[in-house]
Design a protein around this motif. Structure first.
Motif, PDB file in Angstrom:
ATOM      1  N   SER A  19       0.833  -1.204   0.000  1.00 38.33           N
ATOM      2  CA  SER A  19       0.000   0.000   0.000  1.00 38.33           C
ATOM      3  C   SER A  19       0.864   1.250   0.000  1.00 38.33           C
ATOM      4  CB  SER A  19      -0.919  -0.001   1.228  1.00 38.33           C
ATOM      5  OG  SER A  19      -1.829  -1.077   1.172  1.00 38.33           O
ATOM      6  N   ARG A  20       1.923   1.225   0.769  1.00 32.15           N
ATOM      7  CA  ARG A  20       2.838   2.374   0.829  1.00 32.15           C
ATOM      8  C   ARG A  20       3.523   2.592  -0.519  1.00 32.15           C
ATOM      9  NH1 ARG A  20       8.389   2.499   2.948  1.00 32.15           N
ATOM     10  NH2 ARG A  20       8.935   4.649   3.550  1.00 32.15           N
ATOM     11  N   ALA A  21       3.979   1.511  -1.137  1.00 32.45           N
ATOM     12  CA  ALA A  21       4.652   1.627  -2.428  1.00 32.45           C
ATOM     13  C   ALA A  21       3.687   2.064  -3.519  1.00 32.45           C
ATOM     14  CB  ALA A  21       5.315   0.300  -2.795  1.00 32.45           C
ATOM     15  N   SER A  22       2.460   1.554  -3.472  1.00 33.44           N
ATOM     16  CA  SER A  22       1.463   1.929  -4.470  1.00 33.44           C
ATOM     17  C   SER A  22       1.063   3.394  -4.326  1.00 33.44           C
ATOM     18  CB  SER A  22       0.233   1.029  -4.332  1.00 33.44           C
ATOM     19  OG  SER A  22      -0.775   1.399  -5.236  1.00 33.44           O
ATOM     20  N   ALA A  23       0.886   3.856  -3.081  1.00 32.75           N
ATOM     21  CA  ALA A  23       0.516   5.254  -2.842  1.00 32.75           C
ATOM     22  C   ALA A  23       1.594   6.210  -3.326  1.00 32.75           C
ATOM     23  CB  ALA A  23       0.248   5.467  -1.354  1.00 32.75           C
ATOM     24  N   ALA A  24       2.843   5.746  -3.304  1.00 29.57           N
ATOM     25  CA  ALA A  24       3.954   6.577  -3.765  1.00 29.57           C
ATOM     26  C   ALA A  24       4.141   6.493  -5.275  1.00 29.57           C
ATOM     27  CB  ALA A  24       5.241   6.155  -3.058  1.00 29.57           C
TER      28      ALA A  24
ATOM     29  N   ALA B 179      -0.771  -0.700  -9.086  1.00 31.15           N
ATOM     30  CA  ALA B 179      -1.761  -0.726  -8.008  1.00 31.15           C
ATOM     31  C   ALA B 179      -2.606  -1.993  -7.982  1.00 31.15           C
ATOM     32  CB  ALA B 179      -2.675   0.493  -8.126  1.00 31.15           C
ATOM     33  N   ASP B 180      -2.487  -2.850  -8.997  1.00 30.63           N
ATOM     34  CA  ASP B 180      -3.395  -3.999  -9.077  1.00 30.63           C
ATOM     35  C   ASP B 180      -2.763  -5.294  -8.580  1.00 30.63           C
ATOM     36  OD1 ASP B 180      -1.564  -4.247 -11.117  1.00 30.63           O
ATOM     37  OD2 ASP B 180      -3.019  -4.925 -12.611  1.00 30.63           O
ATOM     38  N   VAL B 181      -1.683  -5.211  -7.823  1.00 27.48           N
ATOM     39  CA  VAL B 181      -1.063  -6.414  -7.274  1.00 27.48           C
ATOM     40  C   VAL B 181      -1.399  -6.488  -5.785  1.00 27.48           C
ATOM     41  CG1 VAL B 181       1.124  -5.235  -6.805  1.00 27.48           C
ATOM     42  CG2 VAL B 181       1.093  -7.715  -7.024  1.00 27.48           C
ATOM     43  N   GLY B 182      -1.808  -7.665  -5.318  1.00 24.28           N
ATOM     44  CA  GLY B 182      -2.188  -7.849  -3.928  1.00 24.28           C
ATOM     45  C   GLY B 182      -1.136  -8.605  -3.150  1.00 24.28           C
TER      46      GLY B 182
ATOM     47  N   PHE C 292      11.450  -9.474 -10.212  1.00 21.33           N
ATOM     48  CA  PHE C 292      10.005  -9.365 -10.019  1.00 21.33           C
ATOM     49  C   PHE C 292       9.618  -7.979  -9.502  1.00 21.33           C
ATOM     50  CE2 PHE C 292       6.407  -9.864  -7.026  1.00 21.33           C
ATOM     51  CZ  PHE C 292       5.428 -10.301  -7.895  1.00 21.33           C
ATOM     52  N   VAL C 293      10.346  -7.495  -8.495  1.00 24.90           N
ATOM     53  CA  VAL C 293      10.054  -6.177  -7.932  1.00 24.90           C
ATOM     54  C   VAL C 293      10.337  -5.085  -8.956  1.00 24.90           C
ATOM     55  CG1 VAL C 293      10.721  -4.505  -6.145  1.00 24.90           C
ATOM     56  CG2 VAL C 293      10.436  -6.915  -5.546  1.00 24.90           C
ATOM     57  N   ASP C 294      11.416  -5.225  -9.706  1.00 24.58           N
ATOM     58  CA  ASP C 294      11.712  -4.252 -10.761  1.00 24.58           C
ATOM     59  C   ASP C 294      10.581  -4.215 -11.780  1.00 24.58           C
ATOM     60  OD1 ASP C 294      14.113  -3.642  -9.566  1.00 24.58           O
ATOM     61  OD2 ASP C 294      15.312  -4.937 -10.877  1.00 24.58           O
ATOM     62  N   GLY C 295      10.014  -5.380 -12.072  1.00 25.12           N
ATOM     63  CA  GLY C 295       8.896  -5.430 -13.010  1.00 25.12           C
ATOM     64  C   GLY C 295       7.675  -4.703 -12.491  1.00 25.12           C
ATOM     65  N   LEU C 296       7.408  -4.822 -11.204  1.00 25.00           N
ATOM     66  CA  LEU C 296       6.293  -4.083 -10.614  1.00 25.00           C
ATOM     67  C   LEU C 296       6.512  -2.582 -10.738  1.00 25.00           C
ATOM     68  CD1 LEU C 296       5.635  -6.053  -7.288  1.00 25.00           C
ATOM     69  CD2 LEU C 296       4.387  -6.225  -9.442  1.00 25.00           C
ATOM     70  N   GLY C 297       7.742  -2.153 -10.525  1.00 29.26           N
ATOM     71  CA  GLY C 297       8.044  -0.730 -10.640  1.00 29.26           C
ATOM     72  C   GLY C 297       7.964  -0.235 -12.061  1.00 29.26           C
ATOM     73  N   ALA C 298       8.488  -1.053 -13.009  1.00 29.92           N
ATOM     74  CA  ALA C 298       8.447  -0.652 -14.415  1.00 29.92           C
ATOM     75  C   ALA C 298       7.012  -0.542 -14.894  1.00 29.92           C
ATOM     76  CB  ALA C 298       9.222  -1.665 -15.261  1.00 29.92           C
ATOM     77  N   SER C 299       6.158  -1.446 -14.438  1.00 32.87           N
ATOM     78  CA  SER C 299       4.752  -1.390 -14.825  1.00 32.87           C
ATOM     79  C   SER C 299       4.105  -0.128 -14.298  1.00 32.87           C
ATOM     80  CB  SER C 299       4.014  -2.617 -14.276  1.00 32.87           C
ATOM     81  OG  SER C 299       4.533  -3.809 -14.837  1.00 32.87           O
TER      82      SER C 299
END
Length: 203
Positions: A144-149, A154-157, A188-195
């Motif tokens: 939630s903190r990373a998504s808010a920033a 935002a669609d990963v749980g 994997f985390v880099d992919g979340l950020g790139a998305s």
């Protein structure tokens, strides 16, 4: 006739300091021994590493299952505490990354326990429910903190990320698996950020 005195329950006696210390030493030693796994992962090895007698170990943990559960619960609690600490001192994406790295370390201990003790933890067990609930809440706070920033999509749980972490941690038993799992989690985390960057509106 003397008046009857009301019955009172004596206060619970606090554990002795040396007993508390021995229990903590046993949990630390067990985590190290179980992490290594193999034929040396015995209760006797745990007692030797902790510097106590086998009788002391059995007084605290009557069965290997009891020791397993205590070690596992302790590591879950440490991961939950770590999530809160990382949220306070690290940038959102780095906090998520470091927490997942620590999760691989916990999985390494669990693998050693499962191999050495032949103890299966399935989805119907109480300890599975305990760990899943606590780890999911800790991960939810990080996401939630990373998504808010705007650092991740935002669609990963938390269940998605937890499944990825566990899957990568259990995918093989070859030497160097832990470093490889961490490397893949970083991707994997880099992919979340790139998305997340790709989804941000143009200015």
């Amino acid at each position: 006739m003397a008046q009857d005195r009301p019955l009172t329950t004596p206060p619970a006696r606090k554990p002795r300091a040396d007993s508390v210390k021995n229990r903590e030493r046993l949990l630390l030693a067990a985590a190290e021994v179980f992490r290594a796994g193999g034929p040396e992962a015995s209760l006797e090895a745990v007692a030797r590493r902790a510097g106590v007698g086998i009788g002391t170990l059995y007084r605290h943990f009557p069965t290997r299952e009891a020791l397993f559960e205590a070690v596992y619960r302790r590591e879950v609690e440490q991961l939950v505490d770590l999530a809160a600490q990382l949220c306070e001192r690290e940038p959102p994406i780095q906090a998520l990354r470091l927490w997942l790295h620590a999760g691989v370390g916990m999985a390494a201990t669990k693998r050693g326990m499962l191999t050495a003790l032949a103890l299966a933890i399935d989805s119907s067990s109480e300890i599975y429910a305990y760990s899943f609930a606590h780890l999911t809440r800790a991960l939810e706070a990080l996401l939630s903190r990373a998504s808010a920033a705007g650092a991740i999509r935002a669609d990963v749980g938390p269940e998605d990320v937890l499944q990825a972490m566990v899957g990568l941690s259990m995918m093989g038993r070859q030497p160097g698996w832990e470093a490889n799992a961490i490397r893949l989690l970083d991707i994997f985390v880099d992919g979340l950020g790139a998305s997340a960057i790709g989804e941000m509106p143009e200015s």
